[in-house]
Each structure stands twice: as C-alpha cells, then as structure tokens.
Design an enzyme around this catalytic site. Sequence first.
Site, PDB file in Angstrom:
ATOM      1  N   ARG A 120       6.231 -44.428 -41.976  1.00  0.00           N
ATOM      2  CA  ARG A 120       6.870 -45.719 -42.249  1.00  0.00           C
ATOM      3  C   ARG A 120       6.326 -46.844 -41.364  1.00  0.00           C
ATOM      4  NH1 ARG A 120      13.141 -45.448 -42.691  1.00  0.00           N
ATOM      5  NH2 ARG A 120      12.657 -47.505 -43.501  1.00  0.00           N
ATOM      6  N   CYS A 121       5.494 -46.485 -40.395  1.00  0.00           N
ATOM      7  CA  CYS A 121       4.946 -47.460 -39.447  1.00  0.00           C
ATOM      8  C   CYS A 121       3.555 -47.897 -39.897  1.00  0.00           C
ATOM      9  CB  CYS A 121       4.874 -46.822 -38.063  1.00  0.00           C
ATOM     10  SG  CYS A 121       3.969 -47.791 -36.842  1.00  0.00           S
ATOM     11  N   SER A 122       3.348 -49.204 -40.022  1.00  0.00           N
ATOM     12  CA  SER A 122       2.057 -49.705 -40.501  1.00  0.00           C
ATOM     13  C   SER A 122       0.920 -49.363 -39.537  1.00  0.00           C
ATOM     14  CB  SER A 122       2.114 -51.212 -40.747  1.00  0.00           C
ATOM     15  OG  SER A 122       2.351 -51.911 -39.541  1.00  0.00           O
ATOM     16  N   ARG A 131       0.056 -45.716 -40.035  1.00  0.00           N
ATOM     17  CA  ARG A 131      -0.685 -45.532 -41.293  1.00  0.00           C
ATOM     18  C   ARG A 131      -2.130 -46.020 -41.145  1.00  0.00           C
ATOM     19  NH1 ARG A 131       4.013 -47.805 -43.500  1.00  0.00           N
ATOM     20  NH2 ARG A 131       2.859 -49.703 -44.008  1.00  0.00           N
TER      21      ARG A 131
END
Length: 115
Positions: A10-12, A15
């Site tokens: 969920r963390c950019s 990712r």
Amino acid sequence: MTVKIYHNPRCSKSRQTLQLLQGKDLDIEIIEYLKTPPTTDELNEILNLLGIEPRDLMRKNESEYKETGMDDPSLDRQALIAGMVATPKLIERPIVLANGKAAIGRPPEHVLEIL
C-alpha cells in the site's frame, strides 16, 4: 543474488523500490511485514546493518506511535524493538537486505547502493 525486501504494497515508495529491484537480475524475497513482522532478532540485525537506533527506524507520525507509548523517551532499545514487533506499522519502509548490508528505500534509488 538474493535480495530481501520488507514490503508494504500500500506504500508508494515500497512499490517503487520493489519495481526498481524487479528491473534487475535478482532473486527477490518479498516479505509483507504487516502480515509477517520481523522477529526481535531480525530487527536487531537490520538495525545493526543500517547502523541506526530503533527510534530512527520508526514512523513517528503514525497514530500508533503515541497510542502504544512508543513516544516515551525513557524506553530502551529492547522496548522499542518489542514495540515494532508488536506494531509493525511503526516500522519505516521499505527495507532491503542484500550482500550483508541493508538500506531503506527512501528514496527508492537508495537501495541500489547495496546491490
């Protein structure tokens, strides 16, 4: 080469770091640390490899930081590590381990230094 990433999908930044690693010829072990938190020993090893103290690896802006009492300045290293094991959301992300070294992917390109 095998690379381990403590990842939060969920963390950019997490990712982006994973995508950067996937663009290399690497064997990647993805650990979704919110589902499978690191152990006390693993966190101790990560902190030693990073050369930082537990509070430096904590996400101090998370509400859980104060709610769990981790903001108490009198807590020692082991208490802070225990807090991160119990509440893995407090752990900064992503963390990449490779070649006996560790790096935090903030910015994602920072992890390239240990490959």
